[in-house]
Design a protein around this motif. Structure first.
Motif, PDB file in Angstrom:
ATOM      1  N   THR A 140     -10.648   8.303 -14.314  1.00 49.64           N
ATOM      2  CA  THR A 140     -11.258   8.011 -15.610  1.00 49.64           C
ATOM      3  C   THR A 140     -10.895   9.119 -16.598  1.00 49.64           C
ATOM      4  OG1 THR A 140     -13.301   9.206 -15.189  1.00 49.64           O
ATOM      5  CG2 THR A 140     -13.167   6.917 -14.403  1.00 49.64           C
ATOM      6  N   ASP A 141     -11.232   8.875 -17.881  1.00 50.76           N
ATOM      7  CA  ASP A 141     -10.944   9.890 -18.897  1.00 50.76           C
ATOM      8  C   ASP A 141     -12.101  10.852 -19.106  1.00 50.76           C
ATOM      9  OD1 ASP A 141     -12.771   8.309 -20.166  1.00 50.76           O
ATOM     10  OD2 ASP A 141     -11.487   7.788 -21.868  1.00 50.76           O
ATOM     11  N   GLY A 142     -13.141  10.719 -18.305  1.00 48.71           N
ATOM     12  CA  GLY A 142     -14.249  11.663 -18.380  1.00 48.71           C
ATOM     13  C   GLY A 142     -15.369  11.276 -19.324  1.00 48.71           C
ATOM     14  N   GLY A 143     -15.349  10.048 -19.866  1.00 49.88           N
ATOM     15  CA  GLY A 143     -16.491   9.662 -20.679  1.00 49.88           C
ATOM     16  C   GLY A 143     -16.200   8.657 -21.768  1.00 49.88           C
ATOM     17  N   ALA A 144     -14.934   8.428 -22.152  1.00 51.40           N
ATOM     18  CA  ALA A 144     -14.630   7.505 -23.255  1.00 51.40           C
ATOM     19  C   ALA A 144     -14.502   6.066 -22.782  1.00 51.40           C
ATOM     20  CB  ALA A 144     -13.340   7.924 -23.960  1.00 51.40           C
ATOM     21  N   GLY A 145     -14.607   5.832 -21.499  1.00 49.96           N
ATOM     22  CA  GLY A 145     -14.594   4.473 -20.980  1.00 49.96           C
ATOM     23  C   GLY A 145     -13.223   3.937 -20.615  1.00 49.96           C
ATOM     24  N   ASP A 146     -12.232   4.817 -20.420  1.00 51.74           N
ATOM     25  CA  ASP A 146     -10.895   4.374 -20.021  1.00 51.74           C
ATOM     26  C   ASP A 146     -10.625   4.774 -18.568  1.00 51.74           C
ATOM     27  OD1 ASP A 146     -10.729   3.571 -22.609  1.00 51.74           O
ATOM     28  OD2 ASP A 146      -9.094   4.918 -23.179  1.00 51.74           O
ATOM     29  N   ARG A 147      -9.783   3.978 -17.909  1.00 53.31           N
ATOM     30  CA  ARG A 147      -9.420   4.254 -16.513  1.00 53.31           C
ATOM     31  C   ARG A 147      -7.930   3.992 -16.304  1.00 53.31           C
ATOM     32  NH1 ARG A 147     -13.439   0.689 -12.853  1.00 53.31           N
ATOM     33  NH2 ARG A 147     -12.464   1.826 -11.124  1.00 53.31           N
ATOM     34  N   THR A 148      -7.326   4.788 -15.441  1.00 50.09           N
ATOM     35  CA  THR A 148      -5.949   4.569 -14.993  1.00 50.09           C
ATOM     36  C   THR A 148      -5.974   4.508 -13.476  1.00 50.09           C
ATOM     37  OG1 THR A 148      -4.941   5.644 -16.907  1.00 50.09           O
ATOM     38  CG2 THR A 148      -3.619   5.525 -14.901  1.00 50.09           C
ATOM     39  N   LEU A 149      -5.361   3.452 -12.912  1.00 47.01           N
ATOM     40  CA  LEU A 149      -5.417   3.231 -11.470  1.00 47.01           C
ATOM     41  C   LEU A 149      -4.039   2.897 -10.918  1.00 47.01           C
ATOM     42  CD1 LEU A 149      -7.976   1.428 -12.923  1.00 47.01           C
ATOM     43  CD2 LEU A 149      -8.766   1.537 -10.542  1.00 47.01           C
ATOM     44  N   ILE A 150      -3.912   3.059  -9.613  1.00 42.09           N
ATOM     45  CA  ILE A 150      -2.747   2.574  -8.872  1.00 42.09           C
ATOM     46  C   ILE A 150      -3.264   1.829  -7.648  1.00 42.09           C
ATOM     47  CG2 ILE A 150      -0.657   3.152  -7.588  1.00 42.09           C
ATOM     48  CD1 ILE A 150      -0.401   5.680  -9.215  1.00 42.09           C
ATOM     49  N   LEU A 151      -2.956   0.518  -7.562  1.00 40.89           N
ATOM     50  CA  LEU A 151      -3.240  -0.281  -6.375  1.00 40.89           C
ATOM     51  C   LEU A 151      -1.933  -0.505  -5.621  1.00 40.89           C
ATOM     52  CD1 LEU A 151      -5.838  -0.700  -8.031  1.00 40.89           C
ATOM     53  CD2 LEU A 151      -5.841  -3.094  -7.300  1.00 40.89           C
ATOM     54  N   THR A 152      -2.015  -0.667  -4.319  1.00 44.43           N
ATOM     55  CA  THR A 152      -0.809  -0.860  -3.516  1.00 44.43           C
ATOM     56  C   THR A 152      -1.023  -1.935  -2.456  1.00 44.43           C
ATOM     57  OG1 THR A 152      -1.379   0.803  -1.834  1.00 44.43           O
ATOM     58  CG2 THR A 152      -0.203   1.579  -3.786  1.00 44.43           C
ATOM     59  N   ALA A 153       0.074  -2.574  -2.079  1.00 45.43           N
ATOM     60  CA  ALA A 153       0.090  -3.504  -0.945  1.00 45.43           C
ATOM     61  C   ALA A 153       1.359  -3.202  -0.150  1.00 45.43           C
ATOM     62  CB  ALA A 153       0.085  -4.951  -1.411  1.00 45.43           C
ATOM     63  N   THR A 154       1.210  -2.851   1.110  1.00 43.27           N
ATOM     64  CA  THR A 154       2.361  -2.493   1.935  1.00 43.27           C
ATOM     65  C   THR A 154       2.687  -3.614   2.918  1.00 43.27           C
ATOM     66  OG1 THR A 154       0.924  -1.374   3.531  1.00 43.27           O
ATOM     67  CG2 THR A 154       1.867  -0.026   1.771  1.00 43.27           C
ATOM     68  N   ALA A 155       3.950  -3.624   3.365  1.00 41.92           N
ATOM     69  CA  ALA A 155       4.420  -4.620   4.336  1.00 41.92           C
ATOM     70  C   ALA A 155       4.003  -6.026   3.909  1.00 41.92           C
ATOM     71  CB  ALA A 155       3.899  -4.300   5.735  1.00 41.92           C
ATOM     72  N   VAL A 156       4.345  -6.413   2.704  1.00 44.01           N
ATOM     73  CA  VAL A 156       3.863  -7.673   2.146  1.00 44.01           C
ATOM     74  C   VAL A 156       4.603  -8.870   2.728  1.00 44.01           C
ATOM     75  CG1 VAL A 156       3.234  -6.570  -0.036  1.00 44.01           C
ATOM     76  CG2 VAL A 156       5.493  -7.616   0.208  1.00 44.01           C
ATOM     77  N   LYS A 157       3.940 -10.008   2.651  1.00 43.57           N
ATOM     78  CA  LYS A 157       4.611 -11.278   2.890  1.00 43.57           C
ATOM     79  C   LYS A 157       5.480 -11.578   1.670  1.00 43.57           C
ATOM     80  CE  LYS A 157       0.531 -12.950   5.370  1.00 43.57           C
ATOM     81  NZ  LYS A 157      -0.597 -13.912   5.337  1.00 43.57           N
ATOM     82  N   ALA A 158       6.570 -12.279   1.880  1.00 42.36           N
ATOM     83  CA  ALA A 158       7.505 -12.557   0.793  1.00 42.36           C
ATOM     84  C   ALA A 158       6.825 -13.331  -0.325  1.00 42.36           C
ATOM     85  CB  ALA A 158       8.709 -13.330   1.314  1.00 42.36           C
ATOM     86  N   LEU A 159       7.190 -12.976  -1.558  1.00 42.32           N
ATOM     87  CA  LEU A 159       6.711 -13.692  -2.735  1.00 42.32           C
ATOM     88  C   LEU A 159       7.897 -14.327  -3.447  1.00 42.32           C
ATOM     89  CD1 LEU A 159       4.218 -11.088  -4.302  1.00 42.32           C
ATOM     90  CD2 LEU A 159       3.653 -13.039  -2.852  1.00 42.32           C
ATOM     91  N   SER A 160       7.693 -15.531  -3.945  1.00 42.65           N
ATOM     92  CA  SER A 160       8.717 -16.203  -4.729  1.00 42.65           C
ATOM     93  C   SER A 160       8.271 -16.262  -6.182  1.00 42.65           C
ATOM     94  CB  SER A 160       8.957 -17.614  -4.204  1.00 42.65           C
ATOM     95  OG  SER A 160       7.873 -18.469  -4.562  1.00 42.65           O
ATOM     96  N   THR A 161       9.135 -16.769  -7.032  1.00 43.27           N
ATOM     97  CA  THR A 161       8.790 -16.884  -8.448  1.00 43.27           C
ATOM     98  C   THR A 161       7.767 -17.988  -8.713  1.00 43.27           C
ATOM     99  OG1 THR A 161      10.770 -18.252  -8.726  1.00 43.27           O
ATOM    100  CG2 THR A 161      10.963 -15.913  -9.262  1.00 43.27           C
ATOM    101  N   SER A 162       7.367 -18.707  -7.672  1.00 37.53           N
ATOM    102  CA  SER A 162       6.283 -19.680  -7.808  1.00 37.53           C
ATOM    103  C   SER A 162       4.914 -19.050  -7.567  1.00 37.53           C
ATOM    104  CB  SER A 162       6.489 -20.840  -6.831  1.00 37.53           C
ATOM    105  OG  SER A 162       7.696 -21.509  -7.072  1.00 37.53           O
ATOM    106  N   ASP A 163       4.899 -17.790  -7.104  1.00 43.62           N
ATOM    107  CA  ASP A 163       3.642 -17.125  -6.763  1.00 43.62           C
ATOM    108  C   ASP A 163       3.061 -16.385  -7.953  1.00 43.62           C
ATOM    109  OD1 ASP A 163       3.425 -17.823  -3.974  1.00 43.62           O
ATOM    110  OD2 ASP A 163       5.139 -16.510  -3.611  1.00 43.62           O
ATOM    111  N   THR A 164       1.795 -15.989  -7.811  1.00 45.67           N
ATOM    112  CA  THR A 164       1.094 -15.224  -8.844  1.00 45.67           C
ATOM    113  C   THR A 164       0.310 -14.090  -8.198  1.00 45.67           C
ATOM    114  OG1 THR A 164      -0.819 -16.706  -8.749  1.00 45.67           O
ATOM    115  CG2 THR A 164       0.873 -17.200 -10.400  1.00 45.67           C
TER     116      THR A 164
END
Length: 456
Positions: free
Chosen positions: A311-335
């Protein structure tokens, strides 16, 4: 009679190899969710949808560059499919010696025709019946000469031109291997041996047999030239865009989105197929938000976890990093759908990494305007070869820049706020930070990815 087609078995085997490879390509597309050929072509921007469709027809073996793009669009493993393509190419290559003799004895001289719809962008097309099309041996970018307007391309004229081309190529090959051109295959218009004398020297079938073998030698050379072009193109492309085998690397940005209205989720269509086993990184900056769970899901059921949350310490903003490892294949039909507490502005990206299996170390920090962003150093990484991914959420000002060693990725802007991302591969243990310059309040995070999962 059985003796009239002694090469039939070899040709059938070659056709079967091409058909089996085409069937495998169709199965790969089916497992990827059966994306349309237009969507597959659009995801790469490097090939037409008709060429991708032709690759699955089984009429001829597609070039490796075409196969590689097809496999990437369907989320397949490139190294595995290159081996399969090489096996099919070997099986579908020029005839064996026994087949050459059989064809020379039993069949009239005929060069393979080039299908009118052959539009491979590179590498050439290999025929299902055992030889490459004559486009394979041409210089890249060249076109066959058109007949002069005052001399229409009659069948007799075309045959003479074809014979002259074959003869010239054969003489060149002969010079290379020390065979040289002998009597019986010189141009009929320039023969130094009278026709009557030539008839006495050779049995009635010998001239025709020699001409057939001449054509086949030319085809063999053409196949060698075509295969060399394909391999060189593949190696050059791999060197330019792919990491070394087993080394961690960045693949592509597969999705991104920004929003300026309050929302609680964002759905991102996958714009680039993701290979099974790769890792997805989801950096984001949420403005005017609240504490609470941030999560991600996708249409293939992959699991996403939070690697960093600052967080930015009080102004209400956040920066995050989410991860997914060893994923199943995704195609351009996925979301991919990201959920978060009510947020006024959103910056989100999804990036694909390869040859990394687990999050190793991370660090995050925030700082006031007038200071350069710095996530702080991670604990010492546990492997010599890792990929370090950094993110900086900056609340306005000029565009942030990354410190030396980082490869900057496209920055997302909403109003004056910005989400900057970058990465670098490292080859020594130590501590690492996401750092660079900016001139407003910032939140920065860094995550290192290891090439193997930690022991249980």
């Amino acid at each position: 009679m059985s003796e009239t087609e002694p090469g039939t078995a070899g040709i059938a085997e070659r056709r079967a190899a091409v058909a089996d490879f085409a069937a495998a390509l169709r199965q790969l597309r089916l497992e990827a969710g059966k994306p349309s050929f237009r969507a597959m072509a659009g995801a790469t921007g490097a090939i037409s949808h008709t060429t991708l469709h032709e690759a699955t027809s089984g009429s001829r073996l597609p070039s490796w560059p075409t196969t590689r793009i097809y496999v990437q669009a369907c989320g397949g493993r490139e190294a595995e499919w290159h081996q399969r393509w090489m096996a099919a190419a070997n099986a579908a290559s020029v005839p064996e010696t026994a087949d050459l003799r059989a064809i020379a004895d039993q069949r009239p001289t005929r060069l393979p025709k080039v299908p009118p719809d052959s539009q491979e962008s590179e590498g050439g097309i290999m025929s299902a019946t055992g030889g490459p099309s004559d486009t394979t041996a041409r210089t890249p970018g060249s076109t066959p000469p058109e007949p002069r307007q005052d001399q229409p391309a009659t069948p007799e004229r075309t045959a003479r031109q074809r014979h002259s081309w074959t003869h010239a190529l054969t003489r060149a090959v002969g010079a290379l291997i020390g065979v040289g051109a002998g009597p019986g295959h010189s141009s009929p218009q320039k023969s130094a041996v009278p026709a009557a004398t030539a008839a006495k020297r050779c049995p009635s079938r010998s001239p025709r047999r020699y001409r057939v073998l001449t054509h086949l030698v030319a085809l063999i050379v053409g196949a060698a030239i075509g295969a060399g072009t394909v391999l060189a193109t593949y190696e050059a492309t791999a060197t330019a865009t792919n990491p070394a085998p087993g080394a961690p690397g960045y693949v592509a940005r597969i999705a991104s989105a920004t929003g300026t209205a309050f929302a609680t989720s964002t759905k991102l269509p996958v714009g680039h197929a993701v290979a099974a086993g790769d890792t997805l990184v989801v950096p984001m900056m949420l403005t005017n938000t609240h504490t609470g769970t941030v999560s991600a899901t996708d249409s293939r059921g992959n699991t996403y976890t939070t690697a960093a949350d600052q967080t930015d310490g009080g102004a209400g903003d956040r920066t995050l990093i989410l991860t997914a490892t060893a994923v199943k294949a995704l195609s351009t039909s996925d979301t991919i759908t990201v959920g978060y507490p009510s947020t006024g502005e959103q910056h989100l990206t999804v990036d694909e990494l390869t040859n990394v299996k687990a999050v190793d170390q991370h660090a995050a920090a925030t700082g006031a305007a007038g200071t350069n962003f710095n996530s702080g150093s991670t604990p010492a990484i546990t492997a010599n070869s890792e990929l370090v991914f950094g993110v900086a959420g900056v609340q306005g000002g000029t565009a942030a820049t990354w410190s030396s060693g980082f490869t900057a990725l496209p920055t997302l802007f909403v109003s004056h706020d910005q989400l900057a991302t970058g990465y670098k591969t490292v080859t020594a243990t130590g501590t690492y930070a996401a750092a660079g310059s900016c001139d407003h309040q910032w939140m920065a995070a860094v995550v290192s990815f290891a090439t193997s999962a930690p022991p249980l």
